[in-house]
Design a protein around this motif. Structure first.
Motif, PDB file in Angstrom:
ATOM      1  N   HIS A  22       0.814  -1.210   0.000  1.00  0.00           N
ATOM      2  CA  HIS A  22       0.000   0.000   0.000  1.00  0.00           C
ATOM      3  C   HIS A  22       0.849   1.263   0.000  1.00  0.00           C
ATOM      4  CE1 HIS A  22      -3.115  -2.884   1.162  1.00  0.00           C
ATOM      5  NE2 HIS A  22      -3.905  -2.036   0.538  1.00  0.00           N
ATOM      6  N   LEU A  23       0.280   2.315  -0.578  1.00  0.00           N
ATOM      7  CA  LEU A  23       0.912   3.625  -0.649  1.00  0.00           C
ATOM      8  C   LEU A  23       0.046   4.637   0.088  1.00  0.00           C
ATOM      9  CD1 LEU A  23       1.740   3.690  -4.492  1.00  0.00           C
ATOM     10  CD2 LEU A  23       3.261   3.019  -2.611  1.00  0.00           C
ATOM     11  N   TRP A  24       0.699   5.672   0.605  1.00  0.00           N
ATOM     12  CA  TRP A  24      -0.031   6.786   1.180  1.00  0.00           C
ATOM     13  C   TRP A  24      -0.518   7.696   0.062  1.00  0.00           C
ATOM     14  CZ3 TRP A  24      -1.323   6.865   6.101  1.00  0.00           C
ATOM     15  CH2 TRP A  24      -0.532   6.230   7.045  1.00  0.00           C
ATOM     16  N   ALA A  25      -1.719   8.156   0.156  1.00  0.00           N
ATOM     17  CA  ALA A  25      -2.237   9.223  -0.701  1.00  0.00           C
ATOM     18  C   ALA A  25      -2.593  10.378   0.237  1.00  0.00           C
ATOM     19  CB  ALA A  25      -3.472   8.772  -1.471  1.00  0.00           C
ATOM     20  N   VAL A  26      -2.474  11.595  -0.277  1.00  0.00           N
ATOM     21  CA  VAL A  26      -2.735  12.780   0.535  1.00  0.00           C
ATOM     22  C   VAL A  26      -3.655  13.714  -0.240  1.00  0.00           C
ATOM     23  CG1 VAL A  26      -1.691  14.775   1.680  1.00  0.00           C
ATOM     24  CG2 VAL A  26      -0.437  12.609   1.595  1.00  0.00           C
ATOM     25  N   ARG A  27      -4.675  14.185   0.448  1.00  0.00           N
ATOM     26  CA  ARG A  27      -5.542  15.225  -0.116  1.00  0.00           C
ATOM     27  C   ARG A  27      -5.450  16.455   0.779  1.00  0.00           C
ATOM     28  NH1 ARG A  27     -10.703  11.450  -0.812  1.00  0.00           N
ATOM     29  NH2 ARG A  27     -10.219  10.508  -2.822  1.00  0.00           N
ATOM     30  N   VAL A  28      -5.279  17.591   0.161  1.00  0.00           N
ATOM     31  CA  VAL A  28      -5.275  18.865   0.876  1.00  0.00           C
ATOM     32  C   VAL A  28      -6.504  19.636   0.407  1.00  0.00           C
ATOM     33  CG1 VAL A  28      -4.035  21.025   1.258  1.00  0.00           C
ATOM     34  CG2 VAL A  28      -2.761  18.876   1.089  1.00  0.00           C
ATOM     35  N   GLY A  44       2.305   7.834  -4.135  1.00  0.00           N
ATOM     36  CA  GLY A  44       2.374   7.896  -2.682  1.00  0.00           C
ATOM     37  C   GLY A  44       3.607   7.177  -2.164  1.00  0.00           C
ATOM     38  N   LEU A  45       3.923   7.417  -0.920  1.00  0.00           N
ATOM     39  CA  LEU A  45       5.044   6.742  -0.269  1.00  0.00           C
ATOM     40  C   LEU A  45       4.591   5.385   0.256  1.00  0.00           C
ATOM     41  CD1 LEU A  45       6.369   9.806   1.763  1.00  0.00           C
ATOM     42  CD2 LEU A  45       7.364   8.833  -0.326  1.00  0.00           C
ATOM     43  N   PRO A  46       5.462   4.377   0.197  1.00  0.00           N
ATOM     44  CA  PRO A  46       5.079   3.049   0.690  1.00  0.00           C
ATOM     45  C   PRO A  46       4.794   3.062   2.199  1.00  0.00           C
ATOM     46  CG  PRO A  46       7.169   2.971  -0.521  1.00  0.00           C
ATOM     47  CD  PRO A  46       6.818   4.406  -0.336  1.00  0.00           C
ATOM     48  N   THR A  47       3.660   2.510   2.593  1.00  0.00           N
ATOM     49  CA  THR A  47       3.294   2.494   4.012  1.00  0.00           C
ATOM     50  C   THR A  47       4.252   1.631   4.831  1.00  0.00           C
ATOM     51  OG1 THR A  47       1.728   0.683   3.688  1.00  0.00           O
ATOM     52  CG2 THR A  47       0.853   2.936   3.541  1.00  0.00           C
TER      53      THR A  47
END
Length: 162
Positions: free
Chosen positions: A18-24, A66-69
């Motif tokens: 899994h990868l991190w996703a970010v919403r601003v 995203g960055l790997p969790t």
């Protein structure tokens, strides 16, 4: 204050990872980066594609992932540092094309500022942010990040963020 959402989603080539996703403020950070780097990329990408507009937009939106969790625990996003990776490369090796930001942390807030691409020093600081988040909301979003069944950018309409 801005709002932030942290999400987890399967990595394209390794669905069990899994990868991190970010919403601003409800907008995927990758879309914001595409908007911030469009003019910077344009001279480099001019006349590179058969369908220039569509393929250039696709490259802009997929330049980061995203960055790997497994490599970046939630504490990573709460550690004050001048060069914190907040996005990685879409090739799967996060350090290949990272998006770095300065992360500042106080008792009341978390701020992301000074976004930059270390492999394009001539770009300087990107026209992105600063984003300041209420620390309690930020920590809550990080601790309760939902796991999605697909990348949140899949199925979104191309275009710029508001």
């Amino acid at each position: 204050m801005h709002t932030i959402e942290f999400l987890r989603h399967p990595a394209p080539e390794h669905p069990s990872a899994h990868l991190w996703a970010v919403r601003v403020d409800g907008v995927d950070l990758r879309r914001r980066v595409a908007d911030a780097t469009r003019a910077l990329w344009h001279p480099e990408l001019a006349d590179q594609f058969e369908d220039q507009e569509r393929e250039e937009e696709e490259l802009l939106l997929t330049q980061h992932a995203g960055l790997p969790t497994t490599e970046f625990a939630p504490a990573h996003f709460l550690t004050p540092k001048d060069s914190t990776p907040v996005l990685g490369c879409s090739c799967g090796i996060w350090g290949c094309w990272p998006l770095l930001a300065a992360v500042g942390v106080t008792a009341e807030s978390v701020t992301w500022t000074g976004f930059r691409q270390p492999h394009r020093p001539r770009w300087g600081t990107l026209p992105l942010g600063p984003f300041t988040f209420a620390r309690t909301s930020y920590e809550r979003a990080l601790a309760s990040a939902p796991t999605l069944d697909r990348d949140p950018l899949e199925g979104e309409q191309p275009g710029t963020c508001s």
